[in-house]
Design a protein around this motif. Structure first.
Motif, PDB file in Angstrom:
ATOM      1  N   ASP A 105       0.865  -1.178   0.000  1.00  0.00           N
ATOM      2  CA  ASP A 105       0.000   0.000   0.000  1.00  0.00           C
ATOM      3  C   ASP A 105       0.901   1.227   0.000  1.00  0.00           C
ATOM      4  O   ASP A 105       1.505   1.569   1.017  1.00  0.00           O
ATOM      5  CB  ASP A 105      -0.922   0.006   1.221  1.00  0.00           C
ATOM      6  CG  ASP A 105      -1.914   1.158   1.218  1.00  0.00           C
ATOM      7  OD1 ASP A 105      -1.779   2.065   0.356  1.00  0.00           O
ATOM      8  OD2 ASP A 105      -2.813   1.168   2.077  1.00  0.00           O
ATOM      9  N   GLU A 106       1.004   1.889  -1.145  1.00  0.00           N
ATOM     10  CA  GLU A 106       1.888   3.038  -1.276  1.00  0.00           C
ATOM     11  C   GLU A 106       1.227   4.357  -0.890  1.00  0.00           C
ATOM     12  O   GLU A 106       1.857   5.420  -0.972  1.00  0.00           O
ATOM     13  CB  GLU A 106       2.390   3.144  -2.720  1.00  0.00           C
ATOM     14  CG  GLU A 106       3.234   1.973  -3.183  1.00  0.00           C
ATOM     15  CD  GLU A 106       3.736   2.147  -4.609  1.00  0.00           C
ATOM     16  OE1 GLU A 106       3.394   3.177  -5.237  1.00  0.00           O
ATOM     17  OE2 GLU A 106       4.462   1.259  -5.086  1.00  0.00           O
ATOM     18  N   ASN A 107      -0.008   4.328  -0.462  1.00  0.00           N
ATOM     19  CA  ASN A 107      -0.761   5.556  -0.220  1.00  0.00           C
ATOM     20  C   ASN A 107      -0.158   6.397   0.900  1.00  0.00           C
ATOM     21  O   ASN A 107       0.458   5.884   1.836  1.00  0.00           O
ATOM     22  CB  ASN A 107      -2.218   5.223   0.110  1.00  0.00           C
ATOM     23  CG  ASN A 107      -2.980   4.758  -1.111  1.00  0.00           C
ATOM     24  OD1 ASN A 107      -2.784   5.277  -2.207  1.00  0.00           O
ATOM     25  ND2 ASN A 107      -3.836   3.774  -0.931  1.00  0.00           N
ATOM     26  N   PHE A 108      -0.401   7.689   0.793  1.00  0.00           N
ATOM     27  CA  PHE A 108       0.008   8.641   1.823  1.00  0.00           C
ATOM     28  C   PHE A 108      -0.964   8.583   2.994  1.00  0.00           C
ATOM     29  O   PHE A 108      -2.173   8.569   2.817  1.00  0.00           O
ATOM     30  CB  PHE A 108       0.013  10.061   1.242  1.00  0.00           C
ATOM     31  CG  PHE A 108       0.288  11.131   2.259  1.00  0.00           C
ATOM     32  CD1 PHE A 108       1.598  11.498   2.538  1.00  0.00           C
ATOM     33  CD2 PHE A 108      -0.746  11.773   2.925  1.00  0.00           C
ATOM     34  CE1 PHE A 108       1.867  12.499   3.470  1.00  0.00           C
ATOM     35  CE2 PHE A 108      -0.493  12.766   3.861  1.00  0.00           C
ATOM     36  CZ  PHE A 108       0.821  13.134   4.135  1.00  0.00           C
ATOM     37  N   ASP A 109      -0.420   8.554   4.192  1.00  0.00           N
ATOM     38  CA  ASP A 109      -1.210   8.644   5.413  1.00  0.00           C
ATOM     39  C   ASP A 109      -0.430   9.537   6.364  1.00  0.00           C
ATOM     40  O   ASP A 109       0.707   9.214   6.738  1.00  0.00           O
ATOM     41  CB  ASP A 109      -1.427   7.250   6.024  1.00  0.00           C
ATOM     42  CG  ASP A 109      -2.375   7.261   7.214  1.00  0.00           C
ATOM     43  OD1 ASP A 109      -2.359   8.245   7.972  1.00  0.00           O
ATOM     44  OD2 ASP A 109      -3.120   6.285   7.397  1.00  0.00           O
ATOM     45  N   LEU A 110      -1.020  10.676   6.737  1.00  0.00           N
ATOM     46  CA  LEU A 110      -0.327  11.632   7.591  1.00  0.00           C
ATOM     47  C   LEU A 110       0.103  10.996   8.903  1.00  0.00           C
ATOM     48  O   LEU A 110       1.172  11.305   9.443  1.00  0.00           O
ATOM     49  CB  LEU A 110      -1.229  12.842   7.842  1.00  0.00           C
ATOM     50  CG  LEU A 110      -0.636  13.981   8.671  1.00  0.00           C
ATOM     51  CD1 LEU A 110       0.602  14.573   8.000  1.00  0.00           C
ATOM     52  CD2 LEU A 110      -1.697  15.071   8.899  1.00  0.00           C
ATOM     53  N   TYR A 111      -0.704  10.094   9.427  1.00  0.00           N
ATOM     54  CA  TYR A 111      -0.397   9.402  10.678  1.00  0.00           C
ATOM     55  C   TYR A 111       0.932   8.659  10.572  1.00  0.00           C
ATOM     56  O   TYR A 111       1.765   8.708  11.482  1.00  0.00           O
ATOM     57  CB  TYR A 111      -1.536   8.430  10.981  1.00  0.00           C
ATOM     58  CG  TYR A 111      -1.576   7.841  12.359  1.00  0.00           C
ATOM     59  CD1 TYR A 111      -2.446   8.347  13.321  1.00  0.00           C
ATOM     60  CD2 TYR A 111      -0.792   6.751  12.712  1.00  0.00           C
ATOM     61  CE1 TYR A 111      -2.514   7.783  14.582  1.00  0.00           C
ATOM     62  CE2 TYR A 111      -0.853   6.180  13.956  1.00  0.00           C
ATOM     63  CZ  TYR A 111      -1.715   6.705  14.895  1.00  0.00           C
ATOM     64  OH  TYR A 111      -1.779   6.140  16.149  1.00  0.00           O
ATOM     65  N   ASN A 112       1.155   7.973   9.461  1.00  0.00           N
ATOM     66  CA  ASN A 112       2.405   7.237   9.275  1.00  0.00           C
ATOM     67  C   ASN A 112       3.602   8.169   9.167  1.00  0.00           C
ATOM     68  O   ASN A 112       4.694   7.854   9.659  1.00  0.00           O
ATOM     69  CB  ASN A 112       2.312   6.353   8.034  1.00  0.00           C
ATOM     70  CG  ASN A 112       1.361   5.188   8.218  1.00  0.00           C
ATOM     71  OD1 ASN A 112       1.255   4.621   9.300  1.00  0.00           O
ATOM     72  ND2 ASN A 112       0.647   4.833   7.157  1.00  0.00           N
ATOM     73  N   GLN A 113       3.428   9.313   8.543  1.00  0.00           N
ATOM     74  CA  GLN A 113       4.533  10.266   8.425  1.00  0.00           C
ATOM     75  C   GLN A 113       4.881  10.838   9.801  1.00  0.00           C
ATOM     76  O   GLN A 113       6.061  11.066  10.097  1.00  0.00           O
ATOM     77  CB  GLN A 113       4.187  11.395   7.446  1.00  0.00           C
ATOM     78  CG  GLN A 113       3.519  10.973   6.144  1.00  0.00           C
ATOM     79  CD  GLN A 113       4.137   9.777   5.458  1.00  0.00           C
ATOM     80  OE1 GLN A 113       5.341   9.729   5.228  1.00  0.00           O
ATOM     81  NE2 GLN A 113       3.302   8.788   5.099  1.00  0.00           N
TER      82      GLN A 113
END
Length: 342
Positions: A66-74
């Motif tokens: 899953d390459e999607n952006f997630d602010l939580y992961n950043q």
């Protein structure tokens, strides 16, 4: 094997880096630096995308699923890099550069014009307070290891956003979901307030409020704690449950382990900045919150834990989520430091 196909969320790796390094600080004599270094290298090599953010999930074979952006992961990437910079001298400069590169990317691509960050580019609702909480946590961690003013400035910006947008000006409760202009999300979604996050924000705002000598933050932290304590604890089970509505009625009565750790951290933080009867009240809550946490360790093998308690007090029998270790270690660390200070 089926386990090989289970996605590993990006947030888990920085959380494990923190857990092992802080575990060493608490007295664990295992190979913390070796484990943290391996996790850090694996994270960079596995989760970095061509779009300059970190992917949402990968499998055990280091393949992004899953390459999607997630602010939580950043946010957790920044937090993990701060732990590396603080505890692994040979990687300090590299981790500092990685963190600043990621932050520059977030500012360039996801910055919200009124403060904080978008959840996607182009923007889409809902905006969320939760990833900002962990960005706040990451910034405060970076303040301890870096003299770059960007971390202090962003911490102050997020604190202001919490005090003016996330926290309801009438009730003092903190919401989870917002529309693109930082007003509460329409409908039932915009009404959600999680007791565990009232405690977690109380812990962070108490820390920030002390650092900045900001009385408004300390007042807000005490009110958030009061809401979590008064409306978010199930008296029959003695535990923090999952969610309230904005009128403080119960939205989700399931209790998860992490909520108990945030109760501990908030009670400790507010006891540290209080005096007299108010301090006594927070001190009396500490053993109650510790007991609430200990319940989740009963009737399971040593070193494991249960995660979800139903309204009738029974537990869902499932795998112990690795991501929860971060919450447990952080609560123990806060409690340990407080106990040593007495």
């Amino acid at each position: 094997m089926e386990a090989d196909r289970i996605p590993r969320r990006a947030r888990i790796v920085p959380r494990q880096i923190y857990s092992f390094l802080e575990g060493k600080n608490l007295g664990w004599n295992g190979p913390a630096e070796q484990i943290a270094t391996g996790l850090y290298k694996w994270f960079l090599g596995t989760y970095r995308t061509g779009a300059s953010h970190f992917a949402a999930a990968a499998n055990i074979n280091a393949e992004q699923v899953d390459e999607n952006f997630d602010l939580y992961n950043q946010a957790f990437a920044l937090f993990g890099f701060a732990q590396v910079a603080a505890s692994l001298p040979s990687l300090r400069d590299e981790a500092t550069t990685e963190a600043r590169t990621l932050l520059n990317h977030l500012i360039a691509e996801y910055k919200h014009p009124e403060g904080g960050f978008q959840e996607a580019s182009p923007p889409r609702a809902p905006l969320c307070s939760n990833p900002h909480m962990h960005l706040f946590e990451a910034c405060l961690a970076w303040e301890q290891v870096s003299d770059d003013p960007i971390w202090r400035e962003l911490a102050d910006e997020i604190a202001e956003l919490a005090l003016t947008r996330f926290i309801d000006p009438v009730s003092g409760g903190l919401r989870e979901f917002f529309d693109l202009d930082w007003t509460p999300m329409p409908g039932d979604k915009g009404r959600i307030m999680e007791p565990g996050h009232q405690f977690e924000w109380a812990w962070l705002l108490a820390k920030w409020g002390q650092l900045r000598a900001d009385a408004d933050a300390l007042i807000a932290a005490r009110r958030l704690y009061d809401i979590g304590r008064t409306f978010g604890i199930d008296e029959s089970r003695g535990v923090t449950f999952m969610a309230l509505n904005d009128d403080f009625t119960v939205n989700d009565p399931v209790a998860r382990l992490w909520g108990q750790t945030e109760w501990i951290k908030a009670a400790v933080a507010l006891a540290q900045i209080s005096t007299g009867p108010e301090r006594d009240a927070y001190l009396e809550d500490i053993p109650l919150s510790v007991h609430a946490l200990r319940v989740f360790f009963e009737e399971v093998p040593r070193g494991l834990y249960l995660d979800k308690m139903a309204p009738d007090g029974t537990f869902k029998r499932e795998s112990a989520p690795a991501s929860t270790l971060y919450h447990i270690v952080c609560a123990i660390s806060e409690l340990d430091a407080f106990a040593k200070s007495l």
